[in-house]
Design a protein around this motif. Sequence first.
Motif, PDB file in Angstrom:
ATOM      1  N   CYS A   1      16.002  46.286  26.710  1.00 54.95           N
ATOM      2  CA  CYS A   1      17.211  46.379  27.525  1.00 54.95           C
ATOM      3  C   CYS A   1      18.314  45.630  26.782  1.00 54.95           C
ATOM      4  N   TYR A   2      19.543  45.999  27.066  1.00 53.88           N
ATOM      5  CA  TYR A   2      20.698  45.338  26.468  1.00 53.88           C
ATOM      6  C   TYR A   2      21.336  44.430  27.508  1.00 53.88           C
ATOM      7  N   TYR A   3      21.678  43.235  27.075  1.00 50.62           N
ATOM      8  CA  TYR A   3      22.485  42.321  27.883  1.00 50.62           C
ATOM      9  C   TYR A   3      23.882  42.341  27.267  1.00 50.62           C
ATOM     10  N   ILE A   4      24.854  42.738  28.073  1.00 47.31           N
ATOM     11  CA  ILE A   4      26.211  42.944  27.568  1.00 47.31           C
ATOM     12  C   ILE A   4      27.171  42.105  28.402  1.00 47.31           C
ATOM     13  N   GLU A   5      27.977  41.289  27.708  1.00 46.37           N
ATOM     14  CA  GLU A   5      28.998  40.497  28.403  1.00 46.37           C
ATOM     15  C   GLU A   5      30.347  41.173  28.210  1.00 46.37           C
ATOM     16  N   LEU A   6      31.041  41.390  29.343  1.00 43.07           N
ATOM     17  CA  LEU A   6      32.303  42.126  29.326  1.00 43.07           C
ATOM     18  C   LEU A   6      33.364  41.308  30.049  1.00 43.07           C
ATOM     19  N   GLU A   7      34.615  41.627  29.738  1.00 40.30           N
ATOM     20  CA  GLU A   7      35.727  40.996  30.449  1.00 40.30           C
ATOM     21  C   GLU A   7      36.859  42.002  30.602  1.00 40.30           C
ATOM     22  N   ALA A   8      37.656  41.790  31.664  1.00 40.92           N
ATOM     23  CA  ALA A   8      38.792  42.683  31.926  1.00 40.92           C
ATOM     24  C   ALA A   8      39.896  41.875  32.603  1.00 40.92           C
ATOM     25  N   ASN A   9      41.142  42.099  32.184  1.00 47.63           N
ATOM     26  CA  ASN A   9      42.297  41.490  32.837  1.00 47.63           C
ATOM     27  C   ASN A   9      42.852  42.514  33.821  1.00 47.63           C
ATOM     28  N   VAL A  10      42.921  42.113  35.078  1.00 46.91           N
ATOM     29  CA  VAL A  10      43.372  43.045  36.125  1.00 46.91           C
ATOM     30  C   VAL A  10      44.359  42.338  37.052  1.00 46.91           C
ATOM     31  N   VAL A  11      45.012  43.150  37.862  1.00 49.69           N
ATOM     32  CA  VAL A  11      45.909  42.616  38.889  1.00 49.69           C
ATOM     33  C   VAL A  11      45.105  42.603  40.181  1.00 49.69           C
ATOM     34  N   SER A  12      45.019  41.417  40.797  1.00 49.15           N
ATOM     35  CA  SER A  12      44.248  41.276  42.034  1.00 49.15           C
ATOM     36  C   SER A  12      45.021  41.893  43.195  1.00 49.15           C
ATOM     37  N   PRO A  13      44.383  42.103  44.352  1.00 51.52           N
ATOM     38  CA  PRO A  13      45.067  42.682  45.515  1.00 51.52           C
ATOM     39  C   PRO A  13      46.279  41.856  45.964  1.00 51.52           C
ATOM     40  N   ASN A  14      46.314  40.555  45.667  1.00 55.26           N
ATOM     41  CA  ASN A  14      47.475  39.741  46.070  1.00 55.26           C
ATOM     42  C   ASN A  14      48.550  39.712  44.984  1.00 55.26           C
ATOM     43  N   GLY A  15      48.405  40.516  43.917  1.00 53.07           N
ATOM     44  CA  GLY A  15      49.444  40.663  42.909  1.00 53.07           C
ATOM     45  C   GLY A  15      49.344  39.706  41.732  1.00 53.07           C
ATOM     46  N   ARG A  16      48.315  38.898  41.616  1.00 51.93           N
ATOM     47  CA  ARG A  16      48.180  37.966  40.476  1.00 51.93           C
ATOM     48  C   ARG A  16      47.291  38.581  39.398  1.00 51.93           C
ATOM     49  N   PHE A  17      47.556  38.167  38.153  1.00 52.27           N
ATOM     50  CA  PHE A  17      46.690  38.581  37.051  1.00 52.27           C
ATOM     51  C   PHE A  17      45.444  37.688  37.060  1.00 52.27           C
ATOM     52  N   VAL A  18      44.287  38.315  37.000  1.00 49.55           N
ATOM     53  CA  VAL A  18      43.018  37.579  36.958  1.00 49.55           C
ATOM     54  C   VAL A  18      42.146  38.177  35.858  1.00 49.55           C
TER      55      VAL A  18
END
Length: 195
Positions: free
Chosen positions: A154-171
């Motif tokens: 099996c592969y263990y994969i670490e990922l990340e993403a920059n998104v805008v949260s429902p309250n309008g902040r970047f997380v």
Amino acid sequence: MNFDEAFKHVQEGTATDEEKRYVADQLEAASRLLKDDVQLVNPPIAQADHDDIKKAKKKFKWRYIVIPVTVIICVVVAIGAILGGVFGSAAGYAKQNMKYGKSACIDMAIAKVVQDAGTFYGVEIDPSRVIVKRGDTHKDFQYNSFNIKNSYYCYYIELEANVVSPNGRFVELEYEIKVDTRRGDAVVIERDMDD
């Protein structure tokens, strides 16, 4: 002549010269016998010579050190060979059971992040915004001790993403996803949101 009668006459003082000599001779013989017996029971300890000591040391070393250590080494080597064969066979079966390669597993992990972020955090993510952390993808061997033919990777994969949260902040969302190379099942191992 009877010793008991002669000895009794000696004790009573009525013994003849012949009885006295007979009793004395018998007591002297018994004394010599007892003296020899004591020497046999407690023989003097002889000083061992240098060659005898070397032979004894060599015999001790072989019997209690060399042979047991050799046996232990042979047992360890035999166990290692057996385990190597078992794990080698299991790894071969795991490789045969792989239906998805690394890139396909990464695509499945990204799809899992997009799905999980929507249901868990309530955010929509464009799959192109999800990136794999540098050097944080590794393949892991999953040994099945009950049936080695069912072992897999099996592969263990670490990922990340920059998104805008429902309250309008970047997380920043961080995920660790496990992907089964046999069926393509993706499972969230860890998730985190950094503000």
